[in-house]
Design a protein around this motif. Sequence first.
Motif, mmCIF file in Angstrom:
data_model
loop_
_atom_site.group_PDB
_atom_site.id
_atom_site.type_symbol
_atom_site.label_atom_id
_atom_site.label_comp_id
_atom_site.label_asym_id
_atom_site.label_seq_id
_atom_site.Cartn_x
_atom_site.Cartn_y
_atom_site.Cartn_z
ATOM 1 N N THR A 198 62.765 21.730 -79.587
ATOM 2 C CA THR A 198 62.120 20.618 -80.283
ATOM 3 C C THR A 198 61.013 20.025 -79.403
ATOM 4 O OG1 THR A 198 62.470 18.414 -81.187
ATOM 5 C CG2 THR A 198 64.023 19.088 -79.525
ATOM 6 N N GLY A 199 59.849 19.802 -79.996
ATOM 7 C CA GLY A 199 58.720 19.269 -79.241
ATOM 8 C C GLY A 199 57.885 20.330 -78.553
ATOM 9 N N SER A 200 58.127 21.610 -78.860
ATOM 10 C CA SER A 200 57.344 22.663 -78.209
ATOM 11 C C SER A 200 56.068 22.962 -78.989
ATOM 12 C CB SER A 200 58.181 23.927 -78.018
ATOM 13 O OG SER A 200 58.661 24.384 -79.265
ATOM 14 N N GLY A 201 55.780 22.184 -80.018
ATOM 15 C CA GLY A 201 54.490 22.327 -80.701
ATOM 16 C C GLY A 201 54.516 23.208 -81.938
ATOM 17 N N LYS A 202 55.694 23.413 -82.526
ATOM 18 C CA LYS A 202 55.780 24.291 -83.697
ATOM 19 C C LYS A 202 55.028 23.689 -84.891
ATOM 20 C CE LYS A 202 60.337 24.342 -83.517
ATOM 21 N NZ LYS A 202 60.496 23.495 -82.311
ATOM 22 N N THR A 203 55.306 22.417 -85.170
ATOM 23 C CA THR A 203 54.618 21.768 -86.285
ATOM 24 C C THR A 203 53.120 21.682 -86.002
ATOM 25 O OG1 THR A 203 56.596 20.500 -86.804
ATOM 26 C CG2 THR A 203 54.533 19.680 -87.694
ATOM 27 N N LEU A 256 53.074 27.513 -96.804
ATOM 28 C CA LEU A 256 54.365 26.827 -96.884
ATOM 29 C C LEU A 256 54.986 26.782 -95.499
ATOM 30 C CD1 LEU A 256 56.722 25.608 -98.586
ATOM 31 C CD2 LEU A 256 57.582 27.944 -98.826
ATOM 32 N N TYR A 257 55.271 25.568 -95.018
ATOM 33 C CA TYR A 257 55.924 25.413 -93.708
ATOM 34 C C TYR A 257 57.382 25.042 -93.933
ATOM 35 C CZ TYR A 257 56.822 23.767 -88.941
ATOM 36 O OH TYR A 257 57.340 23.599 -87.676
ATOM 37 N N ILE A 258 58.293 25.928 -93.531
ATOM 38 C CA ILE A 258 59.729 25.698 -93.722
ATOM 39 C C ILE A 258 60.348 25.371 -92.372
ATOM 40 C CG2 ILE A 258 61.868 26.619 -94.694
ATOM 41 C CD1 ILE A 258 60.214 28.823 -96.048
ATOM 42 N N GLU A 295 44.505 13.536 -73.524
ATOM 43 C CA GLU A 295 43.922 13.518 -74.862
ATOM 44 C C GLU A 295 44.718 12.650 -75.828
ATOM 45 O OE1 GLU A 295 42.568 16.880 -78.048
ATOM 46 O OE2 GLU A 295 44.664 16.309 -77.917
ATOM 47 N N GLN A 296 46.060 12.703 -75.721
ATOM 48 C CA GLN A 296 46.874 12.101 -76.777
ATOM 49 C C GLN A 296 47.517 10.767 -76.414
ATOM 50 O OE1 GLN A 296 49.601 14.868 -78.648
ATOM 51 N NE2 GLN A 296 48.140 16.526 -78.607
ATOM 52 N N SER A 297 47.445 10.362 -75.144
ATOM 53 C CA SER A 297 48.048 9.067 -74.812
ATOM 54 C C SER A 297 46.991 8.089 -74.327
ATOM 55 C CB SER A 297 49.152 9.231 -73.764
ATOM 56 O OG SER A 297 48.631 9.076 -72.465
ATOM 57 N N LEU A 341 57.693 11.793 -73.740
ATOM 58 C CA LEU A 341 56.745 11.703 -72.628
ATOM 59 C C LEU A 341 55.480 10.941 -73.025
ATOM 60 C CD1 LEU A 341 56.104 12.833 -69.722
ATOM 61 C CD2 LEU A 341 54.920 14.687 -70.893
ATOM 62 N N LEU A 342 54.976 11.210 -74.223
ATOM 63 C CA LEU A 342 53.761 10.525 -74.685
ATOM 64 C C LEU A 342 54.033 9.032 -74.907
ATOM 65 C CD1 LEU A 342 52.382 13.242 -77.162
ATOM 66 C CD2 LEU A 342 51.375 12.590 -74.974
ATOM 67 N N ASP A 343 55.218 8.713 -75.445
ATOM 68 C CA ASP A 343 55.598 7.303 -75.586
ATOM 69 C C ASP A 343 55.624 6.635 -74.214
ATOM 70 O OD1 ASP A 343 55.904 7.270 -78.333
ATOM 71 O OD2 ASP A 343 58.055 7.739 -78.271
HETATM 72 N N1 ADP Z 1 50.799 23.014 -77.659
HETATM 73 C C1 ADP Z 1 50.553 21.735 -77.963
HETATM 74 N N2 ADP Z 1 49.286 21.298 -78.118
HETATM 75 C C2 ADP Z 1 49.032 20.013 -78.417
HETATM 76 N N3 ADP Z 1 49.972 19.078 -78.582
HETATM 77 C C3 ADP Z 1 51.261 19.434 -78.421
HETATM 78 C C4 ADP Z 1 51.615 20.781 -78.105
HETATM 79 N N4 ADP Z 1 52.961 20.854 -78.001
HETATM 80 C C5 ADP Z 1 53.425 19.620 -78.263
HETATM 81 N N5 ADP Z 1 52.412 18.754 -78.498
HETATM 82 C C6 ADP Z 1 52.549 17.304 -78.760
HETATM 83 O O1 ADP Z 1 53.942 17.021 -78.859
HETATM 84 C C7 ADP Z 1 54.262 16.487 -80.155
HETATM 85 C C8 ADP Z 1 55.493 17.226 -80.677
HETATM 86 O O2 ADP Z 1 55.119 18.523 -81.089
HETATM 87 P P1 ADP Z 1 55.636 19.155 -82.469
HETATM 88 O O3 ADP Z 1 54.603 20.104 -82.946
HETATM 89 O O4 ADP Z 1 56.033 18.079 -83.407
HETATM 90 O O5 ADP Z 1 56.932 19.925 -81.922
HETATM 91 P P2 ADP Z 1 58.061 20.696 -82.746
HETATM 92 O O6 ADP Z 1 57.592 20.835 -84.166
HETATM 93 O O7 ADP Z 1 58.213 22.005 -82.036
HETATM 94 O O8 ADP Z 1 59.304 19.853 -82.608
HETATM 95 C C9 ADP Z 1 53.037 16.715 -81.036
HETATM 96 O O9 ADP Z 1 52.835 15.651 -81.925
HETATM 97 C C10 ADP Z 1 51.918 16.793 -80.043
HETATM 98 O O10 ADP Z 1 51.469 15.491 -79.786
#
Ligand code: ADP
Length: 260
Positions: free
Chosen positions: A31-36, A96-98, A180-182, A219-221
């Motif tokens: 979780t949080g590895s950037g899948k979404t 479609l994202y499942i 970039e994001q924080s 971490l971003l929080d």
């Molecule tokens: N490879 C990446 N590039 C850019 N941002 C990332 C990346 N991986 C994680 N993040 C950051 O971490 C957050 C969580 O990633 P997310 O895609 O929701 O993870 P997952 O779907 O695997 O749980 C994202 O909103 C983004 O801010």
Amino acid sequence: MKFYQNEDTTILSDAVEMIKMKKNVLLKGPTGSGKTKLAETISHQVGQKMNSVNCSVDLDAESLLGFKTIENIDGNNVITFVDGPVVEAMKNGNLLYIDEINMAKPETLPILNGVLDYRRTLTNPFTGEVITAHPDFTVIAAINVGYVGTLPMNEALKNRFVVLDMHYISGETLKEVIMEQSLLQDINLINQIVKFNQDLVTMAMQGQIAEEASSIRALLDLCDLTTIMPVERAIQRAIIDKLDDEREQNAIINAMELNF
Ligand SMILES: Nc1ncnc2c1ncn2[C@@H]1O[C@H](COP(=O)(O)OP(=O)(O)O)[C@@H](O)[C@H]1O
Ligand SMILES: [Mg+2]
């Protein structure tokens, strides 16, 4: 916001090419590895609208396929069907994202099987309608792979995918993402926080703390909060106080005292 990659820079380009080939793509990673994030990036790059379902939340067939409702058309009550994300994506040729597909209930699997193989077809049990996917229709699915254990995915379903193994971004790449994001832009503090996060990732891999504690979201929080309060209190509020287990909390306090 761009998609960042560690040393393995093939993930995004391979994913885009596989989707253009109409392969079903399975993203495997914690979780949080950037899948979404990756799915959203692909949707943007190939110019396809995305419909999402989460199999652990959207449990029943109705949340996937849609539901009947009563509409008032010209003074008459008429029963109509509101398409769910799967039906909408198939009809419109969307992506479609499942999410968390390994959490799908056994009774949902037959629905997905027909959608995902050469038939690209679905018989909607609520309407009897046979839906054949638009030629542009594509699928990305994701499973959260835990360090501690993952619910395995049904074999027949797994068979229908090509796989991309995802990992947490780390080191210099992670620093770029924070920049970039924080809100935090102090590079010295970012260096310290990234090192602290690395310790948390190790602890999560050893099963000492929950994975959420080391996730990029937390971490971003944390980074944002350090711009308005001391780092120790920020860690408390972004990470420690979310955990219920006192031993986990103490483990993180130890790591904090070592790093700050
Ligand atoms: N490879 C990446 N590039 C850019 N941002 C990332 C990346 N991986 C994680 N993040 C950051 O971490 C957050 C969580 O990633 P997310 O895609 O929701 O993870 P997952 O779907 O695997 O749980 C994202 O909103 C983004 O801010
Ligand atoms: Mg996700």
